[in-house]
Design a protein around this motif. Structure first.
Motif, short mmCIF file in Angstrom:
data_model
loop_
_atom_site.label_atom_id
_atom_site.label_comp_id
_atom_site.label_asym_id
_atom_site.label_seq_id
_atom_site.Cartn_x
_atom_site.Cartn_y
_atom_site.Cartn_z
N ALA A 1 4.80 7.38 7.71
CA ALA A 1 4.25 6.03 7.76
C ALA A 1 4.83 5.19 8.90
O ALA A 1 4.06 4.56 9.63
CB ALA A 1 4.44 5.32 6.42
N THR B 1 -3.70 9.07 3.15
CA THR B 1 -3.76 8.02 4.18
C THR B 1 -4.88 7.06 3.84
O THR B 1 -5.92 7.47 3.33
CB THR B 1 -4.03 8.65 5.57
N VAL C 1 1.50 4.10 10.86
CA VAL C 1 0.85 2.87 10.40
C VAL C 1 0.66 1.94 11.61
O VAL C 1 1.57 1.75 12.41
CB VAL C 1 1.66 2.19 9.28
N LEU D 1 -3.51 2.14 7.71
CA LEU D 1 -2.94 1.02 6.97
C LEU D 1 -1.77 1.46 6.10
O LEU D 1 -0.84 0.68 5.88
CB LEU D 1 -4.01 0.37 6.09
N ALA D 2 -1.83 2.67 5.58
CA ALA D 2 -0.77 3.20 4.72
C ALA D 2 -0.84 4.72 4.76
O ALA D 2 -1.90 5.30 4.98
CB ALA D 2 -0.94 2.70 3.28
N ARG D 3 0.32 5.35 4.51
CA ARG D 3 0.38 6.81 4.58
C ARG D 3 1.57 7.29 3.77
O ARG D 3 2.60 6.63 3.75
CB ARG D 3 0.51 7.22 6.04
N THR D 4 1.44 8.45 3.13
CA THR D 4 2.54 8.97 2.32
C THR D 4 3.56 9.73 3.15
O THR D 4 4.67 9.97 2.68
CB THR D 4 2.04 9.90 1.20
N LEU E 1 0.82 -1.20 0.00
CA LEU E 1 0.00 0.00 0.00
C LEU E 1 0.86 1.25 0.00
O LEU E 1 0.51 2.24 -0.65
CB LEU E 1 -0.94 0.00 1.20
N GLU E 2 1.97 1.25 0.72
CA GLU E 2 2.84 2.42 0.74
C GLU E 2 3.37 2.72 -0.66
O GLU E 2 3.40 3.87 -1.08
CB GLU E 2 4.02 2.21 1.69
N THR E 3 3.75 1.68 -1.39
CA THR E 3 4.25 1.85 -2.75
C THR E 3 3.17 2.42 -3.65
O THR E 3 3.42 3.32 -4.45
CB THR E 3 4.77 0.51 -3.30
#
Length: 87
Positions: free
Chosen positions: A32, A17, A36, A26-29, A1-3
């Motif tokens: 993280a 997010t 997370v 769960l994911a964040r730009t 998810l981060e990718t």
């Protein structure tokens, strides 16, 4: 998810997010590793499936946030922008 979030080219100054139905990140730009797996939850979960509102982010900064929730998965995508940039 981060990718996936990173490949979307979120503009500078904005943060994307994804949270699950309980509000767990769960994911964040941005930030993280720090956020997370946590539930910052200061603003609560959205009542509507999509919209925008003003609030504070996990660092206490005033933000404008747009969000959309998947009714099937219950996950919510959030895009935060500093309120001063929005004004």
């Amino acid at each position: 998810l981060e990718t996936l979030l990173g490949s979307e080219g979120v503009p500078a100054g904005m943060t994307a997010t994804i949270t699950d139905r309980s509000g767990t990140v769960l994911a964040r730009t941005r930030d993280a590793p720090r956020l997370v797996g946590t539930r910052p939850g200061r603003n609560g979960l959205p009542g509507d499936a999509e919209g925008w509102r003003r609030g504070t982010d996990a660092d206490g900064e005033k933000v404008v946030v747009a969000y959309a929730r998947s009714e099937v998965a219950g996950w919510t995508a959030w895009v935060f922008m500093p309120e001063r940039a929005f004004s």
